[in-house]
Scaffold this active site. Structure first.
Site: not given
Ligand code: PMM
Length: 265
Positions: A239, A204
């Site tokens: 994640r 991030k």
């Molecule tokens: N961050 C993203 C997308 N989905 N879901 C959860 N549970 N927690 C998060 O911090 C989260 C998420 C954004 O990141 P990406 O674009 O790399 O998927």
């Protein structure tokens, strides 16, 4: 939890896995590297992202979820839409990862409750287009905890069994870099809520800021440090994009804590 974004515009891997064959190959590689869950998403939630239609999202993700389940994978569906969650659950997804934690779609709770699925409730204030204008707190830790518990209570009132609920502080969602650091510093408070905890720090922007503006693919080492930190706190999951590096960091943390916590927990 390995991230599989079937999107053209996610901040780190946008466009890489729109082709279903490439998506499945990547999921297999993540499973081989130690991912126990594959989190499939069809709508980018990066700050400023525009929404896609439900139909579009559904068509992107459902065939991938179905194929992964057939291969024996545990699949979570990363969606704010009950219709998409329902379709993914129908083909075998077992976890709904709702970044809005139930606030975006009034039918989500009933959908999750009917399926008896696990439910990730993430702290959330607003959709991606406007979320960063709502990154204001007097005390970020107390306010995120209180709002997350409100979201949890609403899910339980909507029929989701408490033991199915996984809480996530929602790093980067209506939060500045400083807010993210405060939340991570006080991860013990989230661990103390009596639910499993999921942390999504992978690549991030706040890590990019820390590292002098480094691009997303160069943030895996910093992500691993946070996976290590999260695992020391006993969180249920992280994640992540880079499964191998995170699995190694977690293995080290679990070995260090195998004879008990390093400090009072
Ligand atoms: N961050 C993203 C997308 N989905 N879901 C959860 N549970 N927690 C998060 O911090 C989260 C998420 C954004 O990141 P990406 O674009 O790399 O998927």
């Amino acid at each position: 939890m390995g991230i599989l974004n079937v999107t053209p515009d996610s901040f780190s891997d946008g466009g890489e896995f729109l082709d279903p064959r490439r998506a499945l190959e990547h999921a297999r590689a993540m499973r081989a590297a130690g991912a126990t869950i594959i989190d499939v998403g069809g709508e980018s939630t990066r700050p400023g992202a525009e929404r896609v239609t439900g139909d579009h999202e559904l068509r992107r993700v459902v065939p991938i979820v179905e194929a992964l389940v057939r291969e024996g994978a545990t699949v979570s569906i990363d969606t704010m839409r009950a219709s998409v969650a329902r379709a993914a659950l129908a083909v075998g997804a077992s976890i709904v990862n709702d970044v809005s934690g139930g606030l975006a779609d009034p039918e989500m709770h009933a959908t999750v409750a009917d399926a008896g699925a696990d439910y990730v409730v993430m702290h959330w204030r607003d959709h991606s287009v406007t979320m960063q204008s709502r990154a204001t707190y007097d005390d970020v830790v107390e306010e995120v905890l209180a709002e997350l518990l409100d979201q949890r209570d609403a899910a339980v009132a909507g029929g989701v069994a408490p033991e199915r609920i996984i809480l996530d502080p929602g790093l980067g969602f209506s939060k500045t870099a400083e807010h993210n650091w405060q939340l991570l510093r006080h991860l013990d408070r989230f661990q103390g809520l009596g639910h499993r905890v999921l942390v999504g720090a992978s690549r991030k922007a706040f890590l990019g800021h820390l590292l002098g503006g480094r691009a997303p693919h160069g943030r895996d080492g910093a992500t691993a440090a946070l996976s290590f930190w999260s695992a020391l706190h006993g969180v249920w999951g992280v994640r992540t994009h880079d499964v191998e590096g995170q699995a190694d960091a977690i293995a080290v943390a679990l070995r260090l804590t195998s004879e008990g916590p390093l400090w009072g927990q």
